[in-house]
Design a protein around this motif. Structure first.
Motif, PDB file in Angstrom:
ATOM      1  N   GLU A   1       0.839  -1.210   0.000  1.00 21.01           N
ATOM      2  CA  GLU A   1       0.000   0.000   0.000  1.00 21.01           C
ATOM      3  C   GLU A   1       0.859   1.239   0.000  1.00 21.01           C
ATOM      4  O   GLU A   1       0.584   2.212  -0.700  1.00 21.01           O
ATOM      5  N   PHE A   2       1.956   1.201   0.777  1.00 19.74           N
ATOM      6  CA  PHE A   2       2.848   2.357   0.809  1.00 19.74           C
ATOM      7  C   PHE A   2       3.467   2.617  -0.556  1.00 19.74           C
ATOM      8  O   PHE A   2       3.506   3.740  -1.045  1.00 19.74           O
ATOM      9  N   GLU A   3       3.900   1.534  -1.215  1.00 19.16           N
ATOM     10  CA  GLU A   3       4.531   1.703  -2.518  1.00 19.16           C
ATOM     11  C   GLU A   3       3.534   2.213  -3.555  1.00 19.16           C
ATOM     12  O   GLU A   3       3.854   3.031  -4.393  1.00 19.16           O
ATOM     13  N   ASN A   4       2.273   1.725  -3.489  1.00 19.33           N
ATOM     14  CA  ASN A   4       1.282   2.156  -4.471  1.00 19.33           C
ATOM     15  C   ASN A   4       0.966   3.638  -4.333  1.00 19.33           C
ATOM     16  O   ASN A   4       0.828   4.358  -5.308  1.00 19.33           O
ATOM     17  N   THR A   5       0.839   4.084  -3.104  1.00 28.28           N
ATOM     18  CA  THR A   5       0.479   5.495  -2.901  1.00 28.28           C
ATOM     19  C   THR A   5       1.662   6.405  -3.154  1.00 28.28           C
ATOM     20  O   THR A   5       1.527   7.450  -3.789  1.00 28.28           O
ATOM     21  N   SER A   6       2.843   6.006  -2.651  1.00 24.91           N
ATOM     22  CA  SER A   6       4.002   6.881  -2.844  1.00 24.91           C
ATOM     23  C   SER A   6       4.450   6.895  -4.288  1.00 24.91           C
ATOM     24  O   SER A   6       4.992   7.863  -4.780  1.00 24.91           O
ATOM     25  N   GLY A   7       4.160   5.838  -5.037  1.00 23.88           N
ATOM     26  CA  GLY A   7       4.585   5.760  -6.427  1.00 23.88           C
ATOM     27  C   GLY A   7       3.783   6.644  -7.347  1.00 23.88           C
ATOM     28  O   GLY A   7       4.144   6.817  -8.497  1.00 23.88           O
ATOM     29  N   ARG A   8       2.651   7.179  -6.881  1.00 22.58           N
ATOM     30  CA  ARG A   8       1.803   7.990  -7.753  1.00 22.58           C
ATOM     31  C   ARG A   8       1.854   9.463  -7.384  1.00 22.58           C
ATOM     32  O   ARG A   8       0.940  10.201  -7.675  1.00 22.58           O
ATOM     33  N   THR A   9       2.910   9.884  -6.708  1.00 22.10           N
ATOM     34  CA  THR A   9       3.043  11.298  -6.403  1.00 22.10           C
ATOM     35  C   THR A   9       3.336  12.054  -7.696  1.00 22.10           C
ATOM     36  O   THR A   9       4.290  11.739  -8.401  1.00 22.10           O
ATOM     37  N   GLY A  10       2.519  13.044  -8.002  1.00 22.87           N
ATOM     38  CA  GLY A  10       2.637  13.784  -9.242  1.00 22.87           C
ATOM     39  C   GLY A  10       1.526  13.412 -10.199  1.00 22.87           C
ATOM     40  O   GLY A  10       0.597  12.669  -9.866  1.00 22.87           O
TER      41      GLY A  10
ATOM     42  N   ASP B   1       5.785  17.339 -19.195  1.00 28.51           N
ATOM     43  CA  ASP B   1       5.932  18.677 -18.630  1.00 28.51           C
ATOM     44  C   ASP B   1       6.102  19.700 -19.750  1.00 28.51           C
ATOM     45  O   ASP B   1       5.947  19.377 -20.939  1.00 28.51           O
ATOM     46  N   ALA B   2       6.443  20.937 -19.372  1.00 26.78           N
ATOM     47  CA  ALA B   2       6.546  22.012 -20.353  1.00 26.78           C
ATOM     48  C   ALA B   2       7.674  21.780 -21.352  1.00 26.78           C
ATOM     49  O   ALA B   2       7.636  22.319 -22.465  1.00 26.78           O
ATOM     50  N   ASN B   3       8.673  20.972 -20.975  1.00 28.64           N
ATOM     51  CA  ASN B   3       9.788  20.697 -21.876  1.00 28.64           C
ATOM     52  C   ASN B   3       9.539  19.491 -22.766  1.00 28.64           C
ATOM     53  O   ASN B   3      10.397  19.092 -23.557  1.00 28.64           O
ATOM     54  N   GLY B   4       8.370  18.864 -22.626  1.00 26.66           N
ATOM     55  CA  GLY B   4       8.069  17.689 -23.424  1.00 26.66           C
ATOM     56  C   GLY B   4       8.547  16.390 -22.802  1.00 26.66           C
ATOM     57  O   GLY B   4       8.391  15.323 -23.416  1.00 26.66           O
ATOM     58  N   ASP B   5       9.142  16.440 -21.603  1.00 28.76           N
ATOM     59  CA  ASP B   5       9.612  15.226 -20.935  1.00 28.76           C
ATOM     60  C   ASP B   5       8.483  14.609 -20.135  1.00 28.76           C
ATOM     61  O   ASP B   5       7.649  15.307 -19.545  1.00 28.76           O
ATOM     62  N   SER B   6       8.477  13.289 -20.095  1.00 26.16           N
ATOM     63  CA  SER B   6       7.418  12.583 -19.364  1.00 26.16           C
ATOM     64  C   SER B   6       7.495  12.911 -17.885  1.00 26.16           C
ATOM     65  O   SER B   6       8.585  12.915 -17.274  1.00 26.16           O
ATOM     66  N   ASN B   7       6.340  13.218 -17.284  1.00 22.29           N
ATOM     67  CA  ASN B   7       6.251  13.451 -15.840  1.00 22.29           C
ATOM     68  C   ASN B   7       5.229  12.525 -15.200  1.00 22.29           C
ATOM     69  O   ASN B   7       4.705  12.811 -14.137  1.00 22.29           O
ATOM     70  N   ASP B   8       4.978  11.420 -15.870  1.00 18.08           N
ATOM     71  CA  ASP B   8       3.966  10.461 -15.408  1.00 18.08           C
ATOM     72  C   ASP B   8       4.506   9.697 -14.213  1.00 18.08           C
ATOM     73  O   ASP B   8       5.603   9.105 -14.271  1.00 18.08           O
ATOM     74  N   ALA B   9       3.758   9.663 -13.123  1.00 16.43           N
ATOM     75  CA  ALA B   9       4.202   8.986 -11.910  1.00 16.43           C
ATOM     76  C   ALA B   9       4.167   7.475 -12.053  1.00 16.43           C
ATOM     77  O   ALA B   9       4.864   6.761 -11.337  1.00 16.43           O
ATOM     78  N   ASP B  10       3.345   6.950 -12.942  1.00 17.18           N
ATOM     79  CA  ASP B  10       3.229   5.500 -13.117  1.00 17.18           C
ATOM     80  C   ASP B  10       2.920   5.221 -14.577  1.00 17.18           C
ATOM     81  O   ASP B  10       1.764   5.310 -15.006  1.00 17.18           O
TER      82      ASP B  10
END
Length: 852
Positions: A45-54, A183-192
């Motif tokens: 549960e900790f990993e699932n929640t912390s892994g989706r920050t952003g 993000d604004a530079n076109g780089d992926s910012n996907d948390a998962d």
């Protein structure tokens, strides 16, 4: 693809692999027993929640096209796409992260699916990189908040504003939908990124459909009345591939309250079928029993046709005679039903059902055969499967719902009345003397806004019974001749009041013209009538409903209530503001409180209004002072001339004119002006010198003066602008009651009078309390007439003489003169050494000599 494609589903394990798997599971059971599951769950549960920050874009499901499944021993195939069907792509996409997504792209890709389930050849792809972006001119949506669904969970793929569509050929496919956040530079910012893509299997197959359709020849959904009615039965074969429906068997059943049922046939038709004639009623009427299915087996064209053909060798075939219904060539049967003449109420039905048929075509696996073949896949196959042309017996096809059709009739008189149109007509003017209405300016309105005032509301009522012209010869009457009226319900949403008005005629119809008095519907009458009302609509928000009513012996027998009423909702009756203009009639300076000038003011106003006649407007004036409010009723050009008094005196006085329309809406205009007070204050000293002070001022403060003989005297006084010294012959103490600002003073003039027998002043001076002297009258300003001397100060509108002393000085006035000596000429001459020489001459006074 923008991202990775998930690996294919693992291949199914064969039976030979099952035993090792089971043994491995048994061995792992002991290991699992010692594991702390609570700890693992907390960690997960900790990993699932912390892994989706952003930001975290998640493709939850592809909702169109749906996942296809093949038929098996336990269930039919599901979500199979018909060949030729145009598909679109819809997905459930959401932000499962903790921050907003500000740049989102979506890509749809299609691949062929191999027989073993693996991903095959690329087919097509469509990309939309700017589904969400910060630029409002590029993207309709600029942000996807945490937990929010894209397009409410129904995102439809589009490119450059057009929906993406795909018409796939027959085959087995994988459809991928992938979403990417950056993000604004076109780089992926996907948390998962593991939840960015979903895949559906889409199976596209050829289809066939054999359908039967029953219809009343009249086109009605439900027939009625006592007269015979005709019907049509149509049998059609359709599909994405060529095929023939053979030896089709259809059961036609007539049931319910009817005297007879029959179909028509043409004995001259050499094929002996029962259709193919343009007329509904052909040569022979063929009755069939009620309640028992009539078997139709001779459908289509009878003749010799192929019943088998080898796909690899067309010469390998077989033929026989069949009733053959070719794809796209309908077979039509015409018939008639006579309702039960004795029944008073009840229903009857016709039901047609396809019982069985033989399908001829390339049908797999029924027509498959094994033979040597080069499959072209490089696998070195020595044998292959060929699908031949053959016949297969069927009891249903790919669309079993179309294999049954039912139509219904009723033997009772089906009574029905409806409102088919509701309109408003506005913009009437009414002649007050005759009461006659002018034609409406706005005709046939079906929505607001409208102008308030008189309108007509007009409804068209229709006879919707099943047999409007039916005649009962036994009772010599028309069973469907209706008495009727219309209830007009007008709801004022502004105050929730409701009015109901009944009408059954239309004398004021604008849209449909003028109609006569009331007439019944149906029977010998018309099938449509009109009802109108007059209504005065005040400003507000209204709903207007017209409801058609059956009255008299048919009251309560209306079979269909949903068409009885029609409503125009949210009608805004908007009152336009009236217009008013105020005008000042006086020219020049306006005075109040003086006998020698006009003491009245002339004010006029004109007003108009779009909705109201001029005579319905009320004009009122608000004037200075409580006593001067005046109304002008029934006038559009209101002129008043009030008398002026002290209440009017002042600068920037206003008169406000207000116009009020018949709905209570008020509008004002203001005219601004100055009113001056003209008066003269008087004072006289004991020595007989009197003063008059004339004032024109804009102040309601009273003005007066005091003047007394002073005990002060002045001797040997040197006066500015005069030569020598002078003695006073009269000194007056002077004081005004008040001082006015320069802006409130229009004009003023002081006049002093005295007796020349006792006084002979040569100048008059004013001395302020600080001892400063100012000349207010010289010898030239003093006039003598007989024994009266007059000193008139110049008129001024700038100030009032403040308190101080007024001093009469005597003696011969000697004015300080201008020197008589003055230069005459001057010349300049250049000299050596940079010097300039000057010469001039001058004029001596008369009698003077030059010295030196």
């Amino acid at each position: 693809m923008c991202g990775k494609i998930p690996e294919p589903v693992l291949e199914e394990n064969g039976m030979r692999k099952l035993a090792p798997v089971l043994l491995s599971l048994l061995m792992m059971t002991a290991v699992f027993a010692s594991i702390g599951w609570q700890e693992l769950e907390e960690k997960a549960e900790f990993e699932n929640t912390s892994g989706r920050t952003g930001p975290d874009v998640e493709v939850v499901e592809i909702t169109h096209p749906r996942q296809s499944t093949e038929a098996d021993a336990f269930s039919d195939a599901r979500n199979i796409v018909d060949a030729g069907e145009e598909l679109y792509f819809e997905a459930w996409i959401q932000n499962s992260g903790t921050e907003s997504i500000t740049q989102l792209g979506v890509e749809v890709s299609v691949f062929e699916r191999k027989v073993n389930g693996q991903v095959g050849t690329f087919v097509n792809s469509w990309s939309h990189p700017d589904v969400i972006c910060p630029d409002p001119f590029v993207c309709a949506q600029n942000e996807l908040l945490p937990g929010e669904l894209l397009d409410f969970g129904a995102f439809i793929m589009s490119v450059q504003g057009s929906m993406v569509t795909w018409t796939p050929p027959v085959g087995d496919y994988y459809v991928y939908v992938e979403a990417t956040s950056s993000d604004a530079n076109g780089d992926s910012n996907d948390a998962d990124e593991d939840n960015n893509v979903q895949r559906n299997r889409v199976i596209v197959a050829d289809w066939t459909d054999l359908s039967v359709d029953l219809e009343w020849t009249s086109g009605k959904d439900v027939e009625g009345g006592q007269d015979p009615v005709d019907f049509t039965m149509t049998i059609t074969s359709q599909g994405s591939i060529p095929w023939d429906a053979r030896n089709v068997i259809v059961h036609l059943t007539a049931d319910g309250l009817m005297d007879s049922a029959a179909f028509w046939s043409d004995e001259n038709d050499g094929t002996a079928d029962h259709h193919n004639n343009a007329s509904h009623r052909e040569e022979t009427k063929n009755p069939f029993s009620l309640g028992q299915p009539y078997n139709f087996s001779e459908i289509g064209t009878y003749g010799e046709v192929l019943i088998f053909q080898n796909a690899s060798d067309p010469q390998d075939n077989q033929s026989d005679n069949r009733w053959n219904l070719r794809t796209g060539v309908p077979w039509v049967l015409n018939g008639t039903v006579t309702p039960d003449q004795q029944a008073t109420a009840g229903d009857y039905t016709l039901t047609a059902t396809i019982i069985e048929f033989t399908e001829y075509g390339r049908i797999s696996p029924e027509c498959d055969s094994e033979n040597n073949a080069d499959l072209g896949d490089g696998a070195g196959n020595e044998t292959g499967t060929t699908t031949n042309w053959c016949e297969v017996s069927r009891i249903k096809d790919d669309n079993s719902e179309s294999q049954t059709s039912t139509i219904t009739g009723t033997v009772e008189n089906r009574h029905d009345i409806s409102v088919d149109r509701l309109v408003m007509n506005t913009g009437y003017m009414i002649d007050e003397s005759t009461g006659e209405w002018s034609p409406a300016e706005n005709v046939g309105l079906t929505s607001g806004p409208v102008s308030p005032g008189w309108m007509t509301i007009e409804a068209m009522v229709m006879h919707r019974g099943n047999n409007p012209a039916a005649y009962d010869a036994v009772n010599d009457e028309y069973p469907q001749e209706y008495d009727w009226n219309v209830t007009f319900t007008i709801t004022n949403r502004s105050d929730n009041s409701v009015e109901e008005i009944h009408a059954n005629s239309c004398e004021y119809g604008e849209l449909y013209g003028e109609y006569g008095p009331y007439a019944p519907l149906g029977g010998m009458g018309a099938l449509d009538e009109r009802a109108c009302i007059e209504y005065y609509m005040w400003p507000g928000l209204y709903d207007v409903t017209a409801t058609a009513n059956l009255i008299g012996k048919y009251s309560g027998f209306d079979a269909t209530s949903f068409n009885d009423a029609m409503t125009i909702q949210s009608i805004s009756a908007l009152n336009n503001r009236p217009v008013v203009t105020a005008t000042l009639g006086n020219s020049g300076t306006i005075y109040a409180g003086a006998d020698d000038v006009a003491s009245i003011i002339e004010l006029s106003a004109s007003a108009s209004d779009v909705e109201d006649e001029d005579t319905t407007l009320k004009i009122s004036w608000d004037l200075p002072g409580e006593m001067f409010d005046e109304d002008c009723i029934d006038l559009t050009d209101c002129v008043i001339s009030p008398m002026l008094n002290s209440d009017w005196i002042g600068k920037g006085r206003t008169a406000t004119v207000t116009v009020e329309d018949s709905y209570g809406l008020k509008v004002s205009d203001i005219v601004t002006f100055d009113v001056w007070h003209k008066m003269t204050a008087y004072a006289e000293s004991a020595s007989g010198i009197n003063m008059s002070y004339h004032m024109e001022y804009a102040d309601d403060t009273p003005f007066s003066i005091t003047m007394t003989d002073s005990t002060d005297t002045f001797t040997g006084k040197a006066l500015t602008g005069f030569s020598g010294t002078y003695d006073s012959i009269a000194v007056l103490d002077y004081s005004p009651s008040t001082l006015y600002s320069a802006g409130d003073l229009l004009n003023s003039q002081m006049t002093l009078r005295y007796d020349t027998d006792s006084l002979e002043p040569t100048s008059v001076w004013f001395v302020n309390p600080n001892g400063n002297w100012a000349l207010i009258a010289s010898t030239d300003d003093i006039s003598v007439l007989g024994s009266e001397g007059t000193v008139a100060l110049p008129a001024t509108g700038e100030y009032i003489l403040a308190n101080g002393k007024i001093v009469f000085m005597g003696g011969t006035v000697i004015m300080e003169g201008i020197p008589e000596l003055h230069p005459m000429t001057m010349t300049l001459n250049p000299q050596t050494g940079g010097k300039i020489g000057m010469q001039w001459s001058y004029m001596l006074p008369s009698g003077a000599t030059a010295t030196g």
